[in-house]
Structures are given as structure tokens and as C-alpha cells.
Design a protein around this motif. Structure first.
Motif, PDB file in Angstrom:
ATOM      1  N   GLY A  51      46.684  39.690  34.667  1.00 58.47           N
ATOM      2  CA  GLY A  51      45.392  40.170  35.129  1.00 58.47           C
ATOM      3  C   GLY A  51      44.477  40.581  33.980  1.00 58.47           C
ATOM      4  O   GLY A  51      44.920  41.244  33.043  1.00 58.47           O
ATOM      5  N   TYR A  52      43.214  40.198  34.076  1.00 61.56           N
ATOM      6  CA  TYR A  52      42.173  40.579  33.116  1.00 61.56           C
ATOM      7  C   TYR A  52      41.200  41.468  33.879  1.00 61.56           C
ATOM      8  O   TYR A  52      40.209  41.004  34.438  1.00 61.56           O
ATOM      9  CB  TYR A  52      41.507  39.312  32.576  1.00 61.56           C
ATOM     10  CG  TYR A  52      40.423  39.518  31.537  1.00 61.56           C
ATOM     11  CD1 TYR A  52      40.730  39.812  30.213  1.00 61.56           C
ATOM     12  CD2 TYR A  52      39.077  39.357  31.876  1.00 61.56           C
ATOM     13  CE1 TYR A  52      39.729  39.947  29.255  1.00 61.56           C
ATOM     14  CE2 TYR A  52      38.074  39.491  30.923  1.00 61.56           C
ATOM     15  CZ  TYR A  52      38.405  39.790  29.614  1.00 61.56           C
ATOM     16  OH  TYR A  52      37.404  39.912  28.662  1.00 61.56           O
ATOM     17  N   ALA A  53      41.522  42.765  33.949  1.00 63.40           N
ATOM     18  CA  ALA A  53      40.748  43.718  34.755  1.00 63.40           C
ATOM     19  C   ALA A  53      39.581  44.254  33.933  1.00 63.40           C
ATOM     20  O   ALA A  53      39.548  45.422  33.549  1.00 63.40           O
ATOM     21  CB  ALA A  53      41.649  44.842  35.240  1.00 63.40           C
ATOM     22  N   GLU A  63      36.245  44.205  38.047  1.00 61.27           N
ATOM     23  CA  GLU A  63      37.370  44.897  37.433  1.00 61.27           C
ATOM     24  C   GLU A  63      38.566  45.028  38.378  1.00 61.27           C
ATOM     25  O   GLU A  63      39.724  44.956  37.959  1.00 61.27           O
ATOM     26  CB  GLU A  63      36.911  46.284  36.987  1.00 61.27           C
ATOM     27  CG  GLU A  63      37.931  47.082  36.204  1.00 61.27           C
ATOM     28  CD  GLU A  63      37.350  48.421  35.766  1.00 61.27           C
ATOM     29  OE1 GLU A  63      37.353  48.689  34.552  1.00 61.27           O
ATOM     30  OE2 GLU A  63      36.878  49.173  36.630  1.00 61.27           O
ATOM     31  N   SER A  64      38.297  45.196  39.672  1.00 63.42           N
ATOM     32  CA  SER A  64      39.377  45.398  40.643  1.00 63.42           C
ATOM     33  C   SER A  64      39.927  44.092  41.213  1.00 63.42           C
ATOM     34  O   SER A  64      40.826  44.111  42.060  1.00 63.42           O
ATOM     35  CB  SER A  64      38.875  46.280  41.799  1.00 63.42           C
ATOM     36  OG  SER A  64      37.793  45.653  42.477  1.00 63.42           O
ATOM     37  N   ALA A  65      39.403  42.965  40.758  1.00 63.16           N
ATOM     38  CA  ALA A  65      39.757  41.672  41.343  1.00 63.16           C
ATOM     39  C   ALA A  65      41.224  41.260  41.169  1.00 63.16           C
ATOM     40  O   ALA A  65      41.841  40.779  42.127  1.00 63.16           O
ATOM     41  CB  ALA A  65      38.845  40.579  40.784  1.00 63.16           C
ATOM     42  N   PRO A  66      41.832  41.404  39.984  1.00 67.22           N
ATOM     43  CA  PRO A  66      43.194  40.883  39.810  1.00 67.22           C
ATOM     44  C   PRO A  66      44.210  41.415  40.818  1.00 67.22           C
ATOM     45  O   PRO A  66      44.985  40.637  41.388  1.00 67.22           O
ATOM     46  CB  PRO A  66      43.551  41.310  38.376  1.00 67.22           C
ATOM     47  CG  PRO A  66      42.237  41.356  37.674  1.00 67.22           C
ATOM     48  CD  PRO A  66      41.281  41.896  38.697  1.00 67.22           C
ATOM     49  N   ASP A  67      44.201  42.714  41.065  1.00 61.27           N
ATOM     50  CA  ASP A  67      45.186  43.269  41.995  1.00 61.27           C
ATOM     51  C   ASP A  67      44.913  42.837  43.431  1.00 61.27           C
ATOM     52  O   ASP A  67      45.852  42.652  44.220  1.00 61.27           O
ATOM     53  CB  ASP A  67      45.215  44.796  41.905  1.00 61.27           C
ATOM     54  CG  ASP A  67      45.972  45.297  40.682  1.00 61.27           C
ATOM     55  OD1 ASP A  67      46.612  44.461  40.003  1.00 61.27           O
ATOM     56  OD2 ASP A  67      45.923  46.505  40.398  1.00 61.27           O
ATOM     57  N   LEU A  68      43.657  42.672  43.788  1.00 62.29           N
ATOM     58  CA  LEU A  68      43.338  42.210  45.138  1.00 62.29           C
ATOM     59  C   LEU A  68      43.809  40.776  45.339  1.00 62.29           C
ATOM     60  O   LEU A  68      44.356  40.433  46.402  1.00 62.29           O
ATOM     61  CB  LEU A  68      41.834  42.308  45.393  1.00 62.29           C
ATOM     62  CG  LEU A  68      41.365  41.862  46.784  1.00 62.29           C
ATOM     63  CD1 LEU A  68      42.074  42.657  47.880  1.00 62.29           C
ATOM     64  CD2 LEU A  68      39.858  41.990  46.908  1.00 62.29           C
ATOM     65  N   ILE A  69      43.618  39.933  44.338  1.00 65.77           N
ATOM     66  CA  ILE A  69      44.107  38.552  44.445  1.00 65.77           C
ATOM     67  C   ILE A  69      45.620  38.549  44.579  1.00 65.77           C
ATOM     68  O   ILE A  69      46.190  37.778  45.370  1.00 65.77           O
ATOM     69  CB  ILE A  69      43.664  37.714  43.227  1.00 65.77           C
ATOM     70  CG1 ILE A  69      42.140  37.641  43.155  1.00 65.77           C
ATOM     71  CG2 ILE A  69      44.245  36.293  43.320  1.00 65.77           C
ATOM     72  CD1 ILE A  69      41.608  36.976  41.892  1.00 65.77           C
TER      73      ILE A  69
END
Length: 317
Positions: free
Chosen positions: A49-51, A66-72
Motif C-alpha cells: 500500500g502507498y497511503a 490516503e485511505s484507499a489501500p486499506d479499503l481496496i
């Protein structure tokens, strides 16, 4: 706060089975800084992840990536698993931007990309802004210093803006072009409305190849395949980067720069499979998901499905 953290395994959840029927059951979270990277001899994937949204801020875009990696990750976890049991999949953690230091974040990311590729993992990096591309490319370059690396970008934008002060999400490919003698770049889905005349002039000067969004459709797939093949034949390895804002906003409303005239999922999947089947794809990323503007996680689910199909195409090619 550290720039790098191991992923909390509770992010990976979904239905449970006794036979890895779901992708979350196949994921192993590792810490790249504590020697937890498993040895690899067969097909293996690493999700990193590149948050980071500092590049988007600098480019005056809508923040929220910024919150995208964990949601994906959450969207990937619940998907059914049809990968062979021999295919290893790890979660290599997240990289964060601390104190707005994008350059340090990119340097750390490059080191992690290098570490994973060196250990024979196929990277799938989840952004974050498209400034990830500069870091990602440099990580590949560090591993393959004498290799011709071709960049294929599914995107509405060239991201060839000149660097006036510091880099941002609109400058990564310009930065790469200035630091490498051989710059090979193919952009698919370019929109006239989203790139000014200077950017088209820059693309021409740098020898950038592109297909506009008006021609990037499934009806034109044979021509698109020919363009991709000709590009790939002239390079050693491919780095594929997918900007979600290239898709039509009917598929991807949750991005920093949505577009009603973006491309469709059918031509994107055709293109991705064609690239995977070339045998030259070494690493990929998906960028610019903005959960704040998403609708029912539509764009996050699209990103997750892209991850799934990339793993499927790579493991069967």
C-alpha cells in the motif's frame, strides 16, 4: 509515526471456509523490515500500500486517496479465490507520507519495490496518488539498471507536467523522462479535455505514444492490440500503471478527477490480459481511488476486481 507499517491482518475478512475459497484466507501479512518475507520459487504476488496523498495536494487535486489501500484490501478479501493453491499471496504492508515529505516517501517505496522484485514477487501496489509511479519505476530500475523498461499507463492524463518546485501527482512521467536516457511510454485513454496543448507538445517531444479515449474502446481492440504489441516488442519489461480516473465515472465515481467520457471495463480488461499474456509484465499499480467521493464503494470494488484479474491473468499466462 513510522513511514512503513505491517498491515493489520483483521483488515482481511469475509466468509470463511476450510479450503481457501475466499481471497482473504489466502493472504499472509508480512513485515518487510523484520525479515518476514517468505522465500519464493513459484508464482507469488505481493500487495503493497502507498497511503500517500501529498502529491495530489501539491497538484491541487481533491484529497482523500490516503485511505484507499486499506479499503481496496477489504474489497479484495471477500472475493472468491480461484487461484491455484501453489500461488503465494502476501500483504507487504503500507507506506505512509510523514510531515508532507513526498520525496522521502517515494524513496522508501522504491526500496520496498526493489526488495520485493529482487525476491521474485510480482508487485501489485495500491495507491495513493499517481506520484507513486515515479517511486515504482525507480524501484524497478534499481533491480534492472541496464534494462529497457516500458511504461503502459491506462489514464485520462499524461501526467507529464514539468516540475516547477517539487514533484506531484501530475509530474511522475516527466520526472522519469528527465532521469533516463531511454524513455518508453504508452498512454491509453488520453482525453483532450483533460490535457492542455503544452502537455500534448511535451508528449510529442518525448516520443510518447498514446491512444485517445475516443479510440480506446472494445470495437477498436485489434488496433489497440497491435499498438501494444509493437510497443512491447521494443522493450525488455513492462511496468503497468492503472489510474482509476481513466475509467468512465459511471464505473469509477470515487476519484480525484472523475470523467463521464472515460473508458469502459471491457477494453481495460482486454488490455490488461493482453499485456499479462506478453510475458514481459514485471510490476503493476492501481492509483487515485478517493473513497470520500465513492458511491457504495463502487470504485473500490472496481480496483479490487482489477487486482483479482491481474493475479488470474499472471498466474495462468
Amino acid at each position: 509515526m513510522k513511514n512503513y507499517k505491517k498491515t493489520n491482518s483483521t483488515i482481511w475478512s469475509g466468509r470463511t471456509s476450510n479450503d481457501q475459497l475466499y481471497l482473504h484466507e489466502k493472504i499472509t501479512c508480512v513485515d518487510l523490515e523484520n525479515n518476514e518475507l517468505p522465500e519464493n520459487e513459484q508464482t507469488a504476488f505481493a500487495i503493497l500500500g502507498y497511503a500517500c496523498e501529498e502529491g495530489v495536494k501539491r497538484n491541487l487535486g481533491r484529497i482523500g486517496t490516503e485511505s484507499a489501500p486499506d479499503l481496496i484490501r477489504k474489497m479484495i478479501g471477500s472475493l472468491s479465490n480461484h487461484l491455484d493453491k501453489s500461488v503465494k499471496t502476501i500483504d507487504a504492508g503500507n507506506i505512509y507520507c510523514i510531515e508532507n515529505d513526498l520525496e522521502k516517501t517515494q524513496s522508501i517505496t522504491s526500496d520496498k519495490v526493489f526488495q520485493l522484485i529482487k525476491n521474485k514477487y510480482f508487485n501489485i501496489i495500491l495507491g495513493g496518488g499517481h506520484d507513486l509511479a515515479y517511486a515504482h519505476y525507480n524501484g524497478i530500475r534499481k533491480h534492472l539498471p541496464d534494462t529497457c523498461i516500458g511504461i503502459i499507463n491506462l489514464d485520462a492524463h499524461f501526467d507529464l507536467r514539468t516540475v516547477n518546485d517539487k514533484g506531484n501527482s501530475g509530474t511522475p512521467f516527466y520526472q522519469i523522462s528527465k532521469e533516463n536516457d531511454r524513455f518508453k511510454y504508452l498512454c491509453l485513454g488520453i482525453q483532450e479535455e483533460s490535457n492542455n496543448k503544452i502537455l500534448f507538445q511535451t508528449a510529442q517531444k518525448l516520443g510518447v505514444e498514446y491512444i485517445k479515449n475516443t479510440d480506446f474502446n472494445i470495437e477498436n481492440k485489434n488496433h489497440i492490440a497491435t499498438v501494444i504489441d509493437n510497443f512491447i516488442n521494443d522493450i525488455d519489461v513492462v511496468y503497468l500503471t492503472i489510474d482509476l480516473d481513466g475509467f468512465s465515472s459511471s464505473f469509477a465515481p470515487g476519484v480525484s478527477a472523475p470523467s463521464p467520457f472515460g473508458f469502459s471495463t471491457d477494453i481495460a480488461l482486454f488490455t490488461i490480459e493482453h499485456i499479462c499474456n506478453s510475458g514481459k509484465l514485471i510490476s503493476t499499480d492501481i492509483v487515485e481511488l478517493n473513497p470520500i467521493y465513492d458511491l457504495d464503494n463502487c470504485t473500490a470494488r472496481l480496483a479490487a476486481r482489477l487486482v483479482y484479474y491481474i493475479m488470474k491473468f499472471i498466474s495462468t499466462s
